[in-house]
Design an enzyme around this catalytic site. Structure first.
Site, PDB file in Angstrom:
ATOM      1  N   HIS A  29     -53.085 -20.291   8.603  1.00  0.00           N
ATOM      2  CA  HIS A  29     -54.153 -19.584   9.336  1.00  0.00           C
ATOM      3  C   HIS A  29     -55.168 -18.958   8.373  1.00  0.00           C
ATOM      4  CE1 HIS A  29     -54.944 -16.834  13.074  1.00  0.00           C
ATOM      5  NE2 HIS A  29     -56.024 -16.900  12.320  1.00  0.00           N
TER       6      HIS A  29
ATOM      7  N   LEU B 179     -62.416 -20.222   6.813  1.00  0.00           N
ATOM      8  CA  LEU B 179     -63.203 -20.552   5.619  1.00  0.00           C
ATOM      9  C   LEU B 179     -64.706 -20.525   5.902  1.00  0.00           C
ATOM     10  CD1 LEU B 179     -60.973 -23.294   3.926  1.00  0.00           C
ATOM     11  CD2 LEU B 179     -60.896 -20.814   3.687  1.00  0.00           C
ATOM     12  N   ARG B 180     -65.072 -20.293   7.156  1.00  0.00           N
ATOM     13  CA  ARG B 180     -66.459 -19.984   7.577  1.00  0.00           C
ATOM     14  C   ARG B 180     -67.469 -21.110   7.427  1.00  0.00           C
ATOM     15  NH1 ARG B 180     -64.346 -16.140  10.481  1.00  0.00           N
ATOM     16  NH2 ARG B 180     -64.040 -14.139   9.469  1.00  0.00           N
TER      17      ARG B 180
ATOM     18  N   ASN C 172     -63.233 -21.412  14.420  1.00  0.00           N
ATOM     19  CA  ASN C 172     -64.291 -20.531  14.945  1.00  0.00           C
ATOM     20  C   ASN C 172     -65.454 -20.410  13.962  1.00  0.00           C
ATOM     21  OD1 ASN C 172     -62.719 -18.973  13.176  1.00  0.00           O
ATOM     22  ND2 ASN C 172     -63.099 -17.070  14.269  1.00  0.00           N
TER      23      ASN C 172
ATOM     24  N   ASP D  64     -58.559 -19.645  18.251  1.00  0.00           N
ATOM     25  CA  ASP D  64     -58.373 -18.370  17.551  1.00  0.00           C
ATOM     26  C   ASP D  64     -59.641 -17.530  17.468  1.00  0.00           C
ATOM     27  OD1 ASP D  64     -56.849 -16.467  15.999  1.00  0.00           O
ATOM     28  OD2 ASP D  64     -58.105 -17.093  14.332  1.00  0.00           O
TER      29      ASP D  64
ATOM     30  N   HIS E 112     -54.235 -17.366  20.363  1.00  0.00           N
ATOM     31  CA  HIS E 112     -54.616 -15.995  20.009  1.00  0.00           C
ATOM     32  C   HIS E 112     -54.314 -15.189  21.265  1.00  0.00           C
ATOM     33  CE1 HIS E 112     -57.673 -12.941  18.460  1.00  0.00           C
ATOM     34  NE2 HIS E 112     -57.491 -12.579  19.725  1.00  0.00           N
TER      35      HIS E 112
ATOM     36  N   ASP F 129     -54.226 -15.121   7.904  1.00  0.00           N
ATOM     37  CA  ASP F 129     -55.404 -14.820   8.732  1.00  0.00           C
ATOM     38  C   ASP F 129     -56.554 -14.325   7.848  1.00  0.00           C
ATOM     39  OD1 ASP F 129     -57.116 -14.649  10.830  1.00  0.00           O
ATOM     40  OD2 ASP F 129     -56.096 -13.015  11.858  1.00  0.00           O
TER      41      ASP F 129
HETATM   42  O1  DOR Z   1     -59.165 -10.186  12.694  1.00  0.00           O
HETATM   43  C1  DOR Z   1     -59.528 -11.295  13.079  1.00  0.00           C
HETATM   44  N1  DOR Z   1     -60.554 -11.966  12.502  1.00  0.00           N
HETATM   45  N2  DOR Z   1     -58.905 -11.855  14.130  1.00  0.00           N
HETATM   46  C2  DOR Z   1     -59.319 -12.982  14.689  1.00  0.00           C
HETATM   47  O2  DOR Z   1     -58.694 -13.415  15.620  1.00  0.00           O
HETATM   48  C3  DOR Z   1     -60.552 -13.655  14.202  1.00  0.00           C
HETATM   49  C4  DOR Z   1     -60.819 -13.325  12.814  1.00  0.00           C
HETATM   50  C5  DOR Z   1     -62.175 -13.750  12.321  1.00  0.00           C
HETATM   51  O3  DOR Z   1     -62.573 -14.884  12.559  1.00  0.00           O
HETATM   52  O4  DOR Z   1     -62.841 -12.946  11.659  1.00  0.00           O
HETATM   53 ZN    ZN Z   2     -57.615 -15.806  12.746  1.00  0.00          ZN
END
Ligand code: DOR
Ligand code: ZN
Length: 448
Positions: free
Chosen positions: A80, A83-84, A114, A172, A199, A325
């Site tokens: 999890h 990497l944006r 996402n 997520d 999620h 995460d």
């Molecule tokens: O803390 C979080 N950041 N929880 C998530 O479910 C998404 C993530 C994010 O993409 O920044």
């Molecule tokens: Zn996440």
């Protein structure tokens, strides 16, 4: 031979034979916990055993330097990360994210969908696979969206996504709250043997929430995210997973209640798995008392009683794996009021030292630590787990468990520095990460 006539030692990156001499190699899947030599030739582990390196010599043999007590693990696998890329490269991109992963000891990371746009289609999944291969080093395994645009309505084309390289599906950041959509998602994903990663957040119960709902949120006058918002989704999904016989995985589990449900589901043979983050194992809502936006995460940091239940469940295997995460955010999203801050903290480069802290305190057995960061997550993602045994592909993580260092922004390779651990000293350092026989990270070499 250099021009001065003095023999220059080859660097780790120039040699195709790597020798780890006298390391403590720990690989529960191979029943291995012993002081051994490990030899890598080309892409492959060729020798594992006491004095196994004695017969190895030659021009380009690199003796990996390490401290006494160094630990060698199969390459770590993170189920999890964010990497944006595409779309928010100012927070992280594939190159910086994969470099951070290698520096954190990860040979494999799964990237959440996402992004902007959302990875809900074959083109983005393929781009991630191809581009990450060009970058090299840590391998990227895309996780694609469950629903188009992560809107919780129309299912994505999972056949395409699987073929393009997706190892799982997840929305997520958002929960698939509609039961009919979740039911069909489980059914559809199971035809391709893809796990559905949820999620777990009933958004109707968390509207406007800034943190965990409890005494601290009351004190701070902030709207809270109650535990039950997670629990009701886990309960419903377990029922749907049983009904559909699909593979269901709970992302970043954070409550004692969710664990009770998962434990019961597992005892009945339902195909459920779960992960926990280092921050949910270590921090509580009390860390928000100073309105520190670095501690705003989703799901929120809970209370001491949750921490102890999460730790126990990780130790006994109810929680299958540790996942970071890793959620990079820039000062734009974090140097602001708590209310306006985006949730998330980075995790790739701090996971090993932070989790070894639990091992040192006898909260987490070392073998469980290794399994939770290697074989267990690889199995959930349907990838071959890295192993320390002769003939296996050489994916290895070398750690000095006693090295102390201070977390500073310039030490972190991630583009974003959003972690409450900045300024803290930690114990345990990743020394080298080897991916497919090639050195992806070497702490003894300065970054280019
Ligand atoms: O803390 C979080 N950041 N929880 C998530 O479910 C998404 C993530 C994010 O993409 O920044
Ligand atoms: Zn996440």
């Amino acid at each position: 031979m250099s021009s001065s006539g003095i023999h220059k030692l080859p660097s780790s990156k120039e040699c195709n034979v790597l020798v780890f001499r006298g390391v403590r190699a720990v690989d529960p899947s191979s029943n291995l916990d012993a002081i051994v030599d490990v030899v890598v030739e080309g892409k492959t582990i060729t020798h594992v055993g006491p004095n196994a390196a004695e017969c190895v010599f030659g021009e380009c043999v690199f003796e990996v330097p390490h401290a006494p007590g160094a630990l060698l693990f199969p390459g770590l696998f993170d189920l999890h990360t964010h990497l944006r890329e595409p779309g928010q490269e100012y927070k992280e991109d594939l190159a910086s994210g994969l470099a951070a992963a290698a520096a954190g000891g990860f040979t494999d990371v799964c990237a959440m969908p996402n992004t902007r746009p959302v990875n809900d289609n074959r083109a983005i999944t393929e781009m991630l696979v191809l581009k990450s291969r060009t970058i090299g080093g840590t391998r990227l395994h895309p996780i694609a969206a469950i629903t188009v645009g992560q809107k919780g309505e129309a299912l994505t084309e999972m056949a395409d996504l699987k073929e393009a390289g997706a190892v799982a599906v997840s929305d997520d950041g958002y929960c698939v709250t509609r039961s009919d959509v979740m039911r069909r998602a489980l059914e559809y994903a199971s035809t391709f043997d893809l796990p559905v990663i949820q999620h777990c957040e009933d958004h109707a119960l968390t509207a406007g929430a800034q943190m965990h709902e409890g005494i601290v949120s009351t004190k701070l006058g902030l709207r809270g995210w109650p535990r039950v918002a997670e629990d009701v989704i886990v309960a419903r999904d377990v029922i749907l997973a049983e009904y559909t016989r699909a593979r269901y995985h709970v992302a970043h589990v954070s409550t004692a209640g969710a664990l009770r449900i998962l434990r019961e589901a597992k005892s009945r043979g339902i195909r459920v798995t779960a992960e926990v983050t280092p921050h949910h194992l270590l921090l509580t809502d009390a860390s928000l008392l100073g309105y520190n936006t670095a501690c705003k995460v989703n799901p929120p940091l809970r209370e001491d009683e949750d921490l102890s239940v999460l730790r126990e469940a990780l130790a006994d295997g109810t929680i299958d794996c540790i996942a970071t995460d890793h959620a990079p955010h820039s000062p734009l999203e974090k140097d602001c009021d708590l209310h306006d801050a985006s949730p998330g903290m980075i995790g790739l480069e701090l996971c090993v030292p932070l989790m070894l802290g639990l091992v040192r305190k006898n909260i987490l057995p070392l073998s469980r630590f290794v399994d939770a960061l290697t074989a267990a997550p690889a199995k959930i993602a349907g990838r071959t787990a890295s192993r320390i045994k002769e003939g296996a592909e050489a994916n290895l993580t070398l750690v000095d468990p006693d090295a102390h260092w201070t977390v500073t922004p310039d030490r972190l390779r991630s583009k974003s520095k959003n972690t409450p651990f900045i300024g803290q000293s930690v114990t345990g350092m990743v020394v080298m990460t080897v991916v497919g026989g090639a050195v992806a990270f070497d702490a003894n070499e300065k970054p280019e």
